[in-house]
Scaffold this active site. Structure first.
Site, PDB file in Angstrom:
ATOM      1  N   ARG A  36      48.181  56.654  29.493  1.00 15.68           N
ATOM      2  CA  ARG A  36      48.677  55.279  29.676  1.00 15.68           C
ATOM      3  C   ARG A  36      49.715  55.210  30.796  1.00 15.68           C
ATOM      4  O   ARG A  36      49.913  54.170  31.407  1.00 15.68           O
ATOM      5  CB  ARG A  36      49.271  54.743  28.360  1.00 15.68           C
ATOM      6  CG  ARG A  36      49.797  53.318  28.467  1.00 15.68           C
ATOM      7  CD  ARG A  36      49.948  52.660  27.099  1.00 15.68           C
ATOM      8  NE  ARG A  36      50.750  53.442  26.187  1.00 15.68           N
ATOM      9  CZ  ARG A  36      52.092  53.430  26.152  1.00 15.68           C
ATOM     10  NH1 ARG A  36      52.772  52.677  26.997  1.00 15.68           N
ATOM     11  NH2 ARG A  36      52.732  54.163  25.273  1.00 15.68           N
ATOM     12  N   TYR A  43      40.579  31.233  40.548  1.00 15.84           N
ATOM     13  CA  TYR A  43      39.712  31.626  39.445  1.00 15.84           C
ATOM     14  C   TYR A  43      40.172  30.944  38.157  1.00 15.84           C
ATOM     15  O   TYR A  43      41.371  30.782  37.914  1.00 15.84           O
ATOM     16  CB  TYR A  43      39.766  33.148  39.315  1.00 15.84           C
ATOM     17  CG  TYR A  43      39.004  33.728  38.165  1.00 15.84           C
ATOM     18  CD1 TYR A  43      37.691  33.353  37.891  1.00 15.84           C
ATOM     19  CD2 TYR A  43      39.587  34.687  37.344  1.00 15.84           C
ATOM     20  CE1 TYR A  43      36.989  33.900  36.837  1.00 15.84           C
ATOM     21  CE2 TYR A  43      38.898  35.243  36.294  1.00 15.84           C
ATOM     22  CZ  TYR A  43      37.603  34.848  36.031  1.00 15.84           C
ATOM     23  OH  TYR A  43      36.915  35.395  34.987  1.00 15.84           O
ATOM     24  N   ASP A  89      44.691  37.381  46.370  1.00 18.03           N
ATOM     25  CA  ASP A  89      43.505  37.911  45.698  1.00 18.03           C
ATOM     26  C   ASP A  89      42.438  38.120  46.769  1.00 18.03           C
ATOM     27  O   ASP A  89      41.915  37.164  47.339  1.00 18.03           O
ATOM     28  CB  ASP A  89      43.023  36.920  44.628  1.00 18.03           C
ATOM     29  CG  ASP A  89      41.854  37.455  43.820  1.00 18.03           C
ATOM     30  OD1 ASP A  89      41.120  38.324  44.326  1.00 18.03           O
ATOM     31  OD2 ASP A  89      41.642  36.974  42.684  1.00 18.03           O
ATOM     32  N   LYS A 131      34.033  43.778  40.732  1.00 14.76           N
ATOM     33  CA  LYS A 131      33.098  43.111  41.636  1.00 14.76           C
ATOM     34  C   LYS A 131      32.605  44.065  42.732  1.00 14.76           C
ATOM     35  O   LYS A 131      31.926  45.035  42.441  1.00 14.76           O
ATOM     36  CB  LYS A 131      33.760  41.862  42.211  1.00 14.76           C
ATOM     37  CG  LYS A 131      34.450  40.970  41.156  1.00 14.76           C
ATOM     38  CD  LYS A 131      33.545  40.546  40.015  1.00 14.76           C
ATOM     39  CE  LYS A 131      34.106  39.432  39.156  1.00 14.76           C
ATOM     40  NZ  LYS A 131      35.340  39.752  38.420  1.00 14.76           N
TER      41      LYS A 131
END
Length: 411
Positions: free
Chosen positions: A58, A111, A183, A208
């Protein structure tokens, strides 16, 4: 590895080296939750930050670190931090830079889930957002407040493919001490590098184009070590939006072919955009590579290539869009993008359904708008499928208006 190499070469080599222990060509997958210390002193030093080394996945993992180094290199960033999703990267950037009562400036088109996050931040953190249409120096100056801390942008904008002048808005923001977050998912670092234009942080939904094969979810945030360090060491650690080693390994595998895939995505998208523009059932086409795009020259200056995304409006409104989508045979009806396959979706009812209708309208997201992520299949097969799906709508051309079509074709 020398940073003078071209990006297409650095995608394959770059920060990657054969495994020192085994000589393995592929990057090793370090699939572990925790790391063993040689003795108490080593563990204590690592927890105190006095010694470099891994403690717990983590907090950091060699496979994840290799992905972070690769994307940072491509974006020209000092550092990067990987997340379990693109929205993890969005949340990391905004929650890392904004505090209670701060103000955010944002491009109007974003988005849908980013829009939802901003609503949550307003409710829980009293972070107010002002959406700015086609952000420019003049429009931002009218919207800025004393408590404005961040300017958040998408360019190209999802899903309307509007282009924002990064050089202009980043210069304006720097004059006021405002951080700029971009972005860059639609463009990838192969086509556009916002840090070169003055942005402070750049993020990707690595799900993506970076992954490219529809089999992994992830996000990456890049920037200076000063900004990335606290986000990695505090926010990601405590919130826990951690990318798994296996997902990082899949992204490392996918990113090696990013340059050649983007070349094919763009080549196909340019051809499809022109074919759609000439089709009688298509009212409007938005593609930065078309000369009639409002920011065509800006896209040429700011981007190496215009991208693999195309948006277009069909005749017949919502019913026309539904009919078109339901007739597709090869192209896949799904909400993602950047896959090797051609993906199609309806923003108003899918990715941006969370956005109130009035806001969607202001963004230019109409009921007849289709978003197309052009894949790398043979161009003739892509067009054959799109054309047969559009064919029934051709009969409705009269409903759209002949004058509108003639104006559109000549623009």
């Amino acid at each position: 590895m020398s940073h003078t190499q071209n990006r297409s070469t650095r995608l394959i080599h770059g920060t990657s080296q054969p495994c020192e222990q085994t000589g393995a060509l592929a990057p090793p997958l370090v699939q572990t939750s925790t790391f063993v210390f040689r003795d108490w002193q080593e563990g204590a030093r690592r927890f105190a930050g006095e010694e470099e080394g891994y403690v717990y996945t983590r907090l950091g993992n060699p496979t994840v670190s290799q992905l972070e180094e690769k994307v940072a290199d491509l974006e020209g960033a000092e550092a990067a931090v990987a997340f379990a999703s693109g929205m993890g990267a969005v949340s990391g950037a905004l929650m890392g830079l904004l505090g209670h009562g701060d103000h955010l400036l944002c491009s109007r088109g974003i988005y849908g889930c980013t829009h939802g996050l901003l609503g949550w931040m307003k409710e829980k953190m009293n972070v107010c957002t002002t959406f700015v249409d086609r952000p420019s120096r003049e429009r931002l100056e009218k919207a800025v407040r004393p408590e404005t801390k961040v300017l958040y942008l998408e360019t190209p904008v999802n899903p309307t493919l509007e282009i924002i002048d990064l050089n202009e808005v980043c210069l304006w923001a720097k004059e006021r001490g405002i951080k700029v977050v971009v972005d860059n998912t639609f463009a990838t670092p192969i086509l556009q590098r916002p840090l070169e234009w003055g942005a402070d942080l750049v993020l990707h939904s690595a799900t993506k184009y970076i992954g490219g094969h529809g089999d992994v979810i992830g996000g990456v945030l890049c920037g200076s070590s000063q900004l990335i360090g606290p986000i990695r060491d505090q926010l990601r650690k405590d919130v826990g939006a951690v990318l798994s080693p296996f997902d990082a390994w899949l992204l490392l595998r996918g990113i090696r072919t990013l340059a050649v895939r983007m070349e094919r995505h763009v080549a196909n998208a340019e051809k499809i955009a022109r074919l759609l523009l000439a089709h009688p059932a298509v009212k409007k086409v938005d593609y930065p590579g078309l000369p009639n795009h409002p920011q065509y020259r800006l896209a040429q200056r700011q981007m190496d290539l215009p991208g693999g995304m195309v948006s277009f409006q069909v005749c017949g409104g919502l019913e026309g869009a539904r009919l078109f989508l339901d007739r597709l045979k090869m192209c896949l009806l799904t909400v993602s993008l950047g896959d090797v396959a051609t993906l199609v979706q309806h923003p108003a009812s899918m990715t941006h359904a969370i956005v109130p209708e009035e806001e969607r309208s202001a963004m230019g997201i109409t009921d007849d708008l289709i978003r197309l992520s052009v894949g790398i299949e043979d161009i003739s097969d892509i067009w054959t499928d799109l054309e047969q799906a559009l064919h029934p709508l051709s009969e409705q051309v009269g409903e759209c208006g002949k004058e509108e079509f003639s104006c559109k074709k000549s623009s």
